[in-house]
Each structure stands twice: as structure tokens, then as C-alpha cells.
Design an enzyme around this catalytic site. Structure first.
Site, PDB file in Angstrom:
ATOM      1  N   PHE A   1      -3.042  11.503  -8.815  1.00 39.29           N
ATOM      2  CA  PHE A   1      -1.933  11.213  -9.201  1.00 39.29           C
ATOM      3  C   PHE A   1      -1.731  10.585  -7.282  1.00 39.29           C
ATOM      4  O   PHE A   1      -1.479  11.369  -6.434  1.00 39.29           O
ATOM      5  CB  PHE A   1      -1.267  12.287  -9.328  1.00 39.29           C
ATOM      6  CG  PHE A   1       0.502  11.734  -8.898  1.00 39.29           C
ATOM      7  CD1 PHE A   1       1.364  11.514 -10.567  1.00 39.29           C
ATOM      8  CD2 PHE A   1       0.909  12.381  -8.553  1.00 39.29           C
ATOM      9  CE1 PHE A   1       2.559  11.081  -9.986  1.00 39.29           C
ATOM     10  CE2 PHE A   1       2.352  11.526  -7.450  1.00 39.29           C
ATOM     11  CZ  PHE A   1       3.165  11.320  -9.102  1.00 39.29           C
ATOM     12  N   GLU A   2      -0.971   9.694  -7.315  1.00 38.17           N
ATOM     13  CA  GLU A   2      -0.865   9.119  -6.169  1.00 38.17           C
ATOM     14  C   GLU A   2       0.019   8.193  -6.191  1.00 38.17           C
ATOM     15  O   GLU A   2       0.364   6.841  -7.404  1.00 38.17           O
ATOM     16  CB  GLU A   2      -1.741   8.125  -4.980  1.00 38.17           C
ATOM     17  CG  GLU A   2      -2.536   7.219  -6.230  1.00 38.17           C
ATOM     18  CD  GLU A   2      -3.561   7.168  -4.948  1.00 38.17           C
ATOM     19  OE1 GLU A   2      -4.663   7.678  -3.294  1.00 38.17           O
ATOM     20  OE2 GLU A   2      -4.139   5.657  -5.253  1.00 38.17           O
ATOM     21  N   ILE A   3       1.759   7.529  -5.414  1.00 37.21           N
ATOM     22  CA  ILE A   3       2.206   6.080  -5.458  1.00 37.21           C
ATOM     23  C   ILE A   3       2.089   5.950  -4.308  1.00 37.21           C
ATOM     24  O   ILE A   3       2.281   6.940  -3.570  1.00 37.21           O
ATOM     25  CB  ILE A   3       3.746   7.011  -5.836  1.00 37.21           C
ATOM     26  CG1 ILE A   3       3.651   8.078  -6.771  1.00 37.21           C
ATOM     27  CG2 ILE A   3       4.697   5.809  -5.651  1.00 37.21           C
ATOM     28  CD1 ILE A   3       5.383   7.955  -7.760  1.00 37.21           C
TER      29      ILE A   3
ATOM     30  N   TYR B   1       2.819   7.481   1.109  1.00 42.88           N
ATOM     31  CA  TYR B   1       1.936   8.051   0.488  1.00 42.88           C
ATOM     32  C   TYR B   1       2.787   9.151  -0.368  1.00 42.88           C
ATOM     33  O   TYR B   1       3.506  10.253  -0.606  1.00 42.88           O
ATOM     34  CB  TYR B   1       0.806   8.313   0.776  1.00 42.88           C
ATOM     35  CG  TYR B   1      -0.584   8.768  -0.241  1.00 42.88           C
ATOM     36  CD1 TYR B   1      -0.974  10.044   0.296  1.00 42.88           C
ATOM     37  CD2 TYR B   1      -1.337   7.933  -0.675  1.00 42.88           C
ATOM     38  CE1 TYR B   1      -1.892  10.349  -1.180  1.00 42.88           C
ATOM     39  CE2 TYR B   1      -1.954   8.035  -0.858  1.00 42.88           C
ATOM     40  CZ  TYR B   1      -2.239   9.744  -2.101  1.00 42.88           C
ATOM     41  OH  TYR B   1      -3.504  10.179  -2.423  1.00 42.88           O
TER      42      TYR B   1
ATOM     43  N   TYR C   1       2.029   1.199  -6.239  1.00 42.64           N
ATOM     44  CA  TYR C   1       1.593   1.055  -6.934  1.00 42.64           C
ATOM     45  C   TYR C   1       1.530   2.565  -7.761  1.00 42.64           C
ATOM     46  O   TYR C   1       2.017   3.516  -6.659  1.00 42.64           O
ATOM     47  CB  TYR C   1       0.198   0.713  -6.847  1.00 42.64           C
ATOM     48  CG  TYR C   1      -1.253   1.411  -7.549  1.00 42.64           C
ATOM     49  CD1 TYR C   1      -2.356   2.091  -8.561  1.00 42.64           C
ATOM     50  CD2 TYR C   1      -1.754   1.915  -5.863  1.00 42.64           C
ATOM     51  CE1 TYR C   1      -2.816   2.145  -7.947  1.00 42.64           C
ATOM     52  CE2 TYR C   1      -2.439   2.807  -6.013  1.00 42.64           C
ATOM     53  CZ  TYR C   1      -2.888   2.920  -6.813  1.00 42.64           C
ATOM     54  OH  TYR C   1      -4.333   3.582  -7.163  1.00 42.64           O
TER      55      TYR C   1
END
Length: 300
Positions: A276-278, A220, A192
Site C-alpha cells: 500500500f502506497e500513495i 509518500y 498514484y
């Protein structure tokens, strides 16, 4: 005993230090493709507590669906009143990246989304769009604190730092730390990407960051790692050390521990700015992460 105002703030940063300790694992097993994800518009009200795996290992061989996309989505926790801000974000993400891929958007809210919000979002993108309401048991205070003590802490911290007196901000941070990945709309996802209203994207992104993370065995993705303000994490490191001592089997031989702690064994206050993170969601779903979050939540 540490003052409640300090202990309560630890929940806000529940995952910051663990992410510094447990990164870039080697992946081992394949996850089969699941091409049955619905493109309908469910509103989730389920009593899931979120299942966790029985291993700290995370997996890099994420399968693609028939369209060539990974099981991933762009996810926002957003209010109806933030429609214009999230429209600005979607417009830029689509222009810079998602018009080439059409990864789905998932919007979550602790209240029902209005028809105005839904229509205002749908008109901006050709990507699938889903709207979900948070399960009531996921949105609230830790059961280990009382309302009166929380109000005392908010008043004490009101002028100490940004959002020091905000009740809703703490609910949001607890949800993002320990529950967003348990929402039913995310249950079939492998990755996500967290998005927020009024965020500007200045550069084109000509590649798929989800596939880049998979292919390079990353778990991450982040953009900023500033030093945290000391007043907001006064007892975080001590509580984290308690968890590490109690759970040595969860600690990896290779980690970023020297990024979190300096040569004098002092907490550096470095942290990932998670706005902000994926994320490879198998990390958040791991037994180790769940153990760490529960430890912080019990600490109040």
C-alpha cells in the site's frame, strides 16, 4: 563478493531504504494543470525509458482539473486470473472512498487483458477505467544477472522465506521498484495509489488523500513499517552505503536516516511495506531515485 542470492534480492527492495533517507522535501515550483488526459482505453507498447528530472526537489503545488480532482489514479498490477480478487478491492474502495471522487483506475498486466476481465471491472465502478500492457523492456530480469544464476538463487532461497523460490514475484518487485511510474498511462499523473487484489478496506475515507498530501507537502503515504526479515536484505544496506558515498549531492540535510540506522551505525531493517502506497510521482521521477534504482539494478 556477496552470493548472488543476496544481491538479487536487493532489486526487490530497491526503493525501501531510499524512501527512508529522502522524505518530506520542501517544494518549490508550480506544475501547470493538464486537463487533456484521455479516458479512452489505450494498450501501451512503447519503448519509453522514462524521463527523469534534473533535480532532487519535488513539487507540492499540484493543480486540479475541471472536476476538482488532482492528476491521480488508483493503479494495480494484476493478472487475468485475479479478477475476483481485484473486484473485491474495487468494490470496497468505491464504497469507502471513490464513489465520492471518481478517480480513475489503471490496470496493468504483462499479458493482454481478457474481455471477461475488462467487463468484470467496468461493471463495478462509475470511475474511468484504463487497461494497459507492460512494455516488454520493463518486464524481466536485470540485464546484469543471468538466467542460470537466477535459477540457482531461487532454488537456494526456496525454503528460506516467503516467495523465496518465485521467479514471477521477483519480476513484479523489480517492475514496481523501477518501472511502474514510467508506464505511458501514468505519464500525466502527479500521484498514484497502489492497490492490490483481495485487500480489505474497513473504514470510510471521507477526504481526498491526494489533496491531503499536496496540501501538507507529503510525498509518500504508507500504512506499515515492519522490520524486514534479514535473509531477504543481506547486502542491501552495504550496497545503499556505496551509493550514498558515490552520490553525496543527492543526500538531504533532513532525513529519516536515524530510522534506518541506529546509534551504533547498524542497519535497523525497518522498511515501508509498499503493497500500500500513495506517492507523489515527482519523487520516483527524480534524478536521485533513478540513480539509486540503477545502482541496485547494476548490482544484480
Amino acid at each position: 563478493m556477496a552470493p548472488l542470492s543476496s544481491r538479487f534480492k536487493r532489486t526487490i527492495f530497491a526503493f525501501v531504504t531510499l524512501l527512508g533517507l529522502l522524505v518530506l522535501y520542501q517544494y518549490s515550483q508550480d506544475i501547470p494543470a493538464d486537463t487533456n488526459a484521455s479516458t479512452e482505453e489505450p494498450v501501451a507498447r512503447v519503448d519509453t525509458g522514462g524521463e527523469v528530472s534534473h533535480s532532487i526537489e519535488v513539487n507540492s503545488t499540484k493543480a486540479e482539473d475541471d472536476s476538482g480532482l488532482l492528476r491521480a489514479a488508483l493503479v494495480a498490477l494484476v493478472r487475468n486470473s485475479e479478477l475476483q480478487g481485484i473486484r473485491s478491492t474495487i468494490r470496497q474502495i468505491d464504497d469507502r472512498f471513490n464513489n465520492k471522487f471518481h478517480y480513475p483506475y489503471i490496470f496493468l498486466n504483462d499479458e493482454e487483458f481478457t474481455e471477461e476481465f475488462k467487463e468484470g471491472v467496468r461493471t463495478l465502478t462509475k470511475a474511468p477505467v484504463h487497461f494497459g500492457k507492460l512494455p516488454e523492456e520493463h518486464w524481466g530480469l536485470s540485464p546484469y544477472v543471468t538466467e542460470n544464476k537466477v535459477q540457482e538463487a531461487l532454488e537456494y532461497n526456496r525454503n528460506r522465506y516467503l516467495y523465496g523460490g518465485s521467479y514471477s514475484y521477483r519480476l513484479m518487485c523489480r517492475y514496481q521498484s523501477g518501472f511502474v511510474y514510467k508506464h505511458p498511462l501514468l505519464k500525466d499523473l502527479d500521484y498514484y495509489w497502489r492497490i492490490e487484489p483481495d485487500v480489505n478496506y474497513y473504514c470510510d475515507l471521507p477526504y481526498d488523500p491526494f489533496k491531503y498530501m499536496r496540501d501538507n507537502k507529503l510525498i509518500y503515504g504508507f500504512t506499515m513499517t515492519p522490520m524486514e526479515k534479514a535473509e531477504t536484505v543481506e547486502t542491501l544496506w552495504d550496497t545503499t552505503r556505496e551509493w550514498m558515498i558515490e552520490n553525496p549531492d543527492y543526500l538531504q540535510d533532513k532525513s529519516f536516516i536515524h530510522w534506518v540506522v541506529n546509534e551504533k551505525a547498524k542497519y535497523t531493517r525497518c522498511h515501508f511495506w509498499s503493497n500500500f502506497e500513495i506517492v507523489d510521482l515527482s519523487f520516483y521521477r527524480s534524478e536521485a531515485y533513478e540513480s539509486y534504482f540503477q545502482h541496485l539494478d547494476r548490482a544484480g
